[in-house]
Write a protein that holds these residues in place. Sequence first.
Motif: not given
Length: 430
Positions: A356-371
């Motif tokens: 769960l921690a790694r999945i949410t970290a990946s989501a953070d990276l993706l959304l940060g880059a898209l933002c």
Amino acid sequence: MRVLVTGAYGFIGAHIVAALVAAGHDVVCAVRGARLDTRFPGLDAIACDMARDLRSEDWLPRLAGIEAVVNCAGILRERGADSYAAVHEQAPLALFRACVQAGVRRVIQVSALGDPTDGEFIASKHRADAALAALELDWLVLRPSLVYSAHGSYGGSSLLRAQAGLPGLLPLPGRGAQPLQPIAAEDVGLAVVAALARPQVAREMLELVGPDTMSLRDYLLAWRRWLGFGHAYALAVPMPLVRLACALGEHLGNGPLGNTIGRMLERGNAGAADAVPRLRERLGLTPRSLPRALAEAPSHVQDRWHARLYFCLPLLRVSMALLWIGSGVVGWLTPATDVVAATHGSSLAAGSLLALARITASADLLLGALCLLRWRPHLVLGLMLAMLLGYTFGIGIAWPVHWLDPFGGLLKNLPLVAALALLLATEQRR
């Protein structure tokens, strides 16, 4: 008269539509997706795409019942299929040729004032003007200078208004001596109305300029006074730095700061000496001066908000993106043992917690880059807000002890929620 207006929802186009409606014309808005704009209730809208409708056959069905066409579609910069060649030349020329075939004689082309050597924005507009002039139509080309409105702004006019509102500082490209003849957007609308009322004024080009030639410095100071801000220190910015900033904006940003505004900031934007007398003679129009236009529409607190938030909001967006990217990096670099220790007391297995921690970290990276890239900003900011609320209340309910962390980890999420809500509320550009 039933008038088709392309680019009807843009900054200039919307003022033209409003003026036509006020004059009693029946307006059809040709816009991407045929979306209805609530600013113009009751008007018809038809779908068009200036990047793809490059044949006269694409436009012929849209001209049924149309008596005049006003083309004010345009882009400040190229992006994807929206190229200067397509939007400024090929699609308008296809429309103009369709007018010949459909018998729509009156065509008004809203072009741009300037030297074609200043860049493709102006050069492409002028090539379309020349192509229109070669057709058997009752055409009229209008070339506006810097267009402003006390009732709103977009693109370069927003940038200059924000520049005028900087706290205590007024940066001036060079020394701010560049000549301008700014014209109110409302007067551009009146010029189009006057042109439709005078069909004999045809097959010529008119420069739409204000009555006064003023320096860029005086233009910015006039807006600063209108906004109600106090004295500012004038800072002369060397032109090489201005060119560098515009070049970076052209390649890295998607706002108005780019080569188009850069040319204006360097050379100014003024018309010929006889431009204003010709407007009076040919259209019966006397544009208002900037001081008069501003005096007729006093500023409000919302205007001051917009001017001061203009540069703050991009900084807030970038800082949010970097925070999300940093959170993702930390989420991936945190050892598994530390992840499990931080969630002590959870009913989930250690392996599930780590996943769960790694999945949410990946989501953070993706959304940060898209933002950071401003890809579908409403969707991305909404997902970031949903994740933040999920983090805050999920952790706060599962491990309530974290509300009392010495450095207020969860409590700091509350102002972040407000910041994301602010970005969402101010994302719409026009």
